[in-house]
Every structure is written in C-alpha cells, then in structure tokens.
Design a protein around this motif. Structure first.
Motif, short mmCIF file in Angstrom:
data_model
loop_
_atom_site.label_atom_id
_atom_site.label_comp_id
_atom_site.label_asym_id
_atom_site.label_seq_id
_atom_site.Cartn_x
_atom_site.Cartn_y
_atom_site.Cartn_z
N THR A 39 0.89 -1.31 -0.17
CA THR A 39 -0.07 -0.14 -0.01
C THR A 39 0.78 1.34 0.06
O THR A 39 0.33 2.27 -0.06
N LYS A 40 2.14 1.08 -0.14
CA LYS A 40 2.97 2.46 -0.13
C LYS A 40 2.54 3.18 -1.15
O LYS A 40 2.07 3.02 -2.31
N THR A 41 2.85 4.45 -0.60
CA THR A 41 2.30 5.65 -1.54
C THR A 41 0.80 5.88 -1.58
O THR A 41 0.39 6.98 -1.94
N THR A 185 12.75 -12.14 -1.22
CA THR A 185 13.64 -11.54 -2.30
C THR A 185 12.95 -10.59 -3.22
O THR A 185 11.54 -10.82 -3.09
N VAL A 186 13.34 -9.92 -4.03
CA VAL A 186 13.04 -8.99 -4.88
C VAL A 186 13.67 -9.75 -6.45
O VAL A 186 14.80 -9.73 -6.39
N ALA A 187 13.17 -9.87 -7.34
CA ALA A 187 13.83 -10.50 -8.56
C ALA A 187 14.87 -9.44 -9.01
O ALA A 187 14.48 -8.38 -9.02
N MET A 225 5.93 -9.99 -7.41
CA MET A 225 5.32 -8.85 -7.36
C MET A 225 4.24 -8.75 -8.58
O MET A 225 4.01 -9.83 -9.18
N SER A 226 3.96 -7.59 -8.69
CA SER A 226 2.77 -7.48 -9.86
C SER A 226 3.24 -7.96 -11.25
O SER A 226 2.27 -8.86 -11.74
N ALA A 227 4.35 -7.90 -11.54
CA ALA A 227 5.08 -8.25 -12.90
C ALA A 227 5.12 -9.91 -12.79
O ALA A 227 5.25 -10.35 -13.83
N VAL A 240 3.06 -13.51 -1.87
CA VAL A 240 3.51 -12.56 -3.20
C VAL A 240 3.14 -11.11 -2.55
O VAL A 240 1.97 -11.13 -1.88
N ARG A 241 3.82 -10.42 -3.09
CA ARG A 241 3.68 -8.95 -2.39
C ARG A 241 3.16 -8.01 -3.70
O ARG A 241 4.03 -7.66 -4.63
N VAL A 242 1.86 -7.68 -3.70
CA VAL A 242 1.35 -6.95 -5.12
C VAL A 242 1.00 -5.53 -4.79
O VAL A 242 0.09 -5.44 -3.73
N GLY A 243 1.54 -4.46 -5.27
CA GLY A 243 1.23 -3.17 -5.35
C GLY A 243 0.21 -2.58 -6.51
O GLY A 243 -0.78 -2.61 -6.56
N THR A 244 1.17 -2.28 -7.62
CA THR A 244 0.68 -1.94 -8.70
C THR A 244 -0.70 -2.33 -9.29
O THR A 244 -1.44 -1.83 -9.71
N ALA A 245 -0.71 -3.71 -9.46
CA ALA A 245 -1.83 -4.57 -9.84
C ALA A 245 -3.16 -4.41 -9.23
O ALA A 245 -4.22 -4.45 -9.77
C1 LIG Z 1 6.97 -1.77 -4.10
C2 LIG Z 1 7.14 -3.29 -3.65
C3 LIG Z 1 6.53 -4.35 -4.05
C4 LIG Z 1 5.15 -4.38 -5.12
O1 LIG Z 1 5.69 -4.03 -6.30
P1 LIG Z 1 4.67 -3.71 -7.66
O2 LIG Z 1 5.34 -4.10 -8.62
O3 LIG Z 1 3.84 -2.49 -7.32
O4 LIG Z 1 3.54 -4.95 -7.22
C5 LIG Z 1 6.88 -5.72 -3.59
N1 LIG Z 1 7.87 -5.73 -2.87
C6 LIG Z 1 8.69 -4.79 -2.28
C7 LIG Z 1 9.84 -4.83 -1.49
C8 LIG Z 1 8.34 -3.43 -2.74
O5 LIG Z 1 8.96 -2.22 -2.28
#
Ligand SMILES: *Cc1c(COP(=O)(O)O)cnc(C)c1O
Length: 254
Positions: A39-41, A185-187, A225-227, A240-245
């Motif tokens: 939910t950031k921003t 992790t983040v890809a 994440m979203s992608a 899974v951590r989804v923001g944009t989608a």
């Molecule tokens: C912003 C963020 C996400 C979500 O990314 P989206 O591409 O918006 O889904 C997931 N993980 C981390 C650590 C982030 O900072």
C-alpha cells in the motif's frame, strides 16, 4: 460502492484470478499462497477499502508514511508487513505497528529489532532478505569501468548474500522478541538472474529448504510482485507482494 472501491475491487479480482490460475497450473492449493497488498504511497482510505474487500495482509516500505497510516487503520483486522530498507533509528517506530519485517539484512538491525520488540512487549516475525544479484556473477568485461569485482551491487535494495542467511537466521532465533519467519527476495535487475525471475525464485526456494533444516518454523517464502507473481507461485512462494496491480501505478518514487 465508491468509484475507488469499484476500481480496487476489480483489480483485486484480477489479481486473485492470476494467483488462482498460477496455483492450479502448479498443482498447488490456493490457500498455500497469501496475497500481501503493498500500500506504499497510497492513503489510509485505500487500506480501509482493502480491509472491507477482505484483504488481511498489507505491506509498507517507508516508516514515515507507514506509521501514520497504520495508526489511522489500527481498528482494522490487518497484519502489517514492513518490506523496505530499515534504518536502526526507525526501528522503534516500525516495531509499534509491524507484525513482520521482511527486510532483515544485517546483525545490527536484528539487535535493534530485538531490543525494541522486548521493550514494546511484542514478537516480530523476521524474514531474511536475500540479494540474489550478489552471487554467481563476475563483472561483465568493459562494464562499470572494470571497477566492480565479485559482488555485484544490489542497487541499494538491500539483502544479504545467500552464504550469510544461516548466521543471520541463527542470530534472529537467539534474539528475544524475534522469531525467524522465512526468506524474502526481489527479482534481481542485475547479475546472473537478471530477467530470469523464475530461476531466481527457484534459487530462493532451495535456500528456504536449507533454512528450514535449522529453523523448521521459518516457512515463509516471500517472492513475486505485480509483474512476476506467476513465476513466484510456480516456484513455490508462500507470499506474493502486489502493489501496482491492485492499487494502480504509483506516482513518483516508491
Ligand atoms: C513496491 C514493492 C512491491 C510491490 O511492487 P509492484 O510492482 O507495485 O507490485 C513488492 N515488494 C517490495 C519490497 C516493494 O518495495
């Protein structure tokens, strides 16, 4: 419903379908994967809408934004995840609302989290953030002026090299007020896994298997994440951590 609630409900339904289809394709039960909405921003009003729509896990990456938002949403049945790089001077504030910190990447941070968790009488789940761009990639010839060696920059996104996971997890397990919960992790955008999220997430799963030998309760695997959430579900991610989608493209940084 308000326009915004309609919009978020529609997006959530699409993301839910993506997760369900990815689970089906991987032969996994849908309830093996938890959706965390980042939910950031976005404002507290969106967090409230998410809760009304049944979301139970939210994530934030900056304490300055997260602390007031969490305070405004304290009445909601939400689990708060902190996923951003965390400075030790923000730890006291973060421990006030975060149930889990997914971005644990150094001993000093563990010490600070433990001290503040004990002080607040809380137990914080800690995920070790893994930087997969830090391994198995020699500097490309002629790139970066030849000055980089061995360890490739993580682009400021934090995380420990795979070889450091065990020691950090052991420290978390020994620290009052903390429990080792898993890996995040983040890809990677650089290194051997750049552009290969599935391979990166498969590697994270292997590291999770190693971690669970020493810490059987550290079962969370937070990836996707979203992608690339389908790649994460296929690999075996539990979160899974989804923001944009779900909430839309963010304005500016974040
Ligand atoms: C912003 C963020 C996400 C979500 O990314 P989206 O591409 O918006 O889904 C997931 N993980 C981390 C650590 C982030 O900072």
């Amino acid at each position: 419903m308000t326009d915004r609630k309609d919009e978020i409900a529609g997006n959530l339904a699409k993301v839910e379908r993506r997760i369900a289809e990815a689970c089906a394709a991987a032969g996994r039960a849908r309830d093996e994967v938890t959706l965390i909405v980042v939910t950031k921003t976005y404002p507290a009003s969106d967090v409230r809408i998410l809760a009304e729509l049944g979301v139970r896990h939210v994530a934030e990456n900056r304490d300055q934004d997260a602390a007031p938002k969490a305070a405004q949403c304290a009445d909601l049945p939400l689990v708060w995840h902190f996923v951003g790089q965390l400075q030790t001077n923000k730890v006291r504030s973060v421990v006030g609302y975060a149930d889990l910190v997914q971005s644990v990447d150094r001993a000093r941070l563990v010490t600070a989290l433990s001290r503040e968790a004990v002080r607040a009488g809380r137990e914080i789940g800690c995920l070790v953030q893994v930087a997969l761009d830090a391994e198995e990639s020699a500097p490309a010839p002629g790139v970066g002026g030849g000055s980089r060696e061995g360890r490739v920059s993580t682009g400021g996104r934090g995380g420990v090299a795979p070889a450091e996971i065990g020691e950090l997890a052991d420290l978390i397990a020994r620290s009052p007020g903390l429990r080792p919960a898993g890996l995040m992790t983040v890809a990677p955008l650089a290194g051997a896994y750049a552009g290969r999220p599935r391979a990166a997430f498969d590697r994270l799963m292997d590291l999770s298997t190693d971690l669970r030998r020493a810490h059987p309760a550290a079962t969370m695997v937070s990836a996707g994440m979203s992608a690339d959430l389908e790649d994460a579900v296929a690999a075996g991610a539990t979160h899974v951590r989804v923001g944009t989608a779900v909430l839309g493209v963010r304005a500016g940084l974040g």
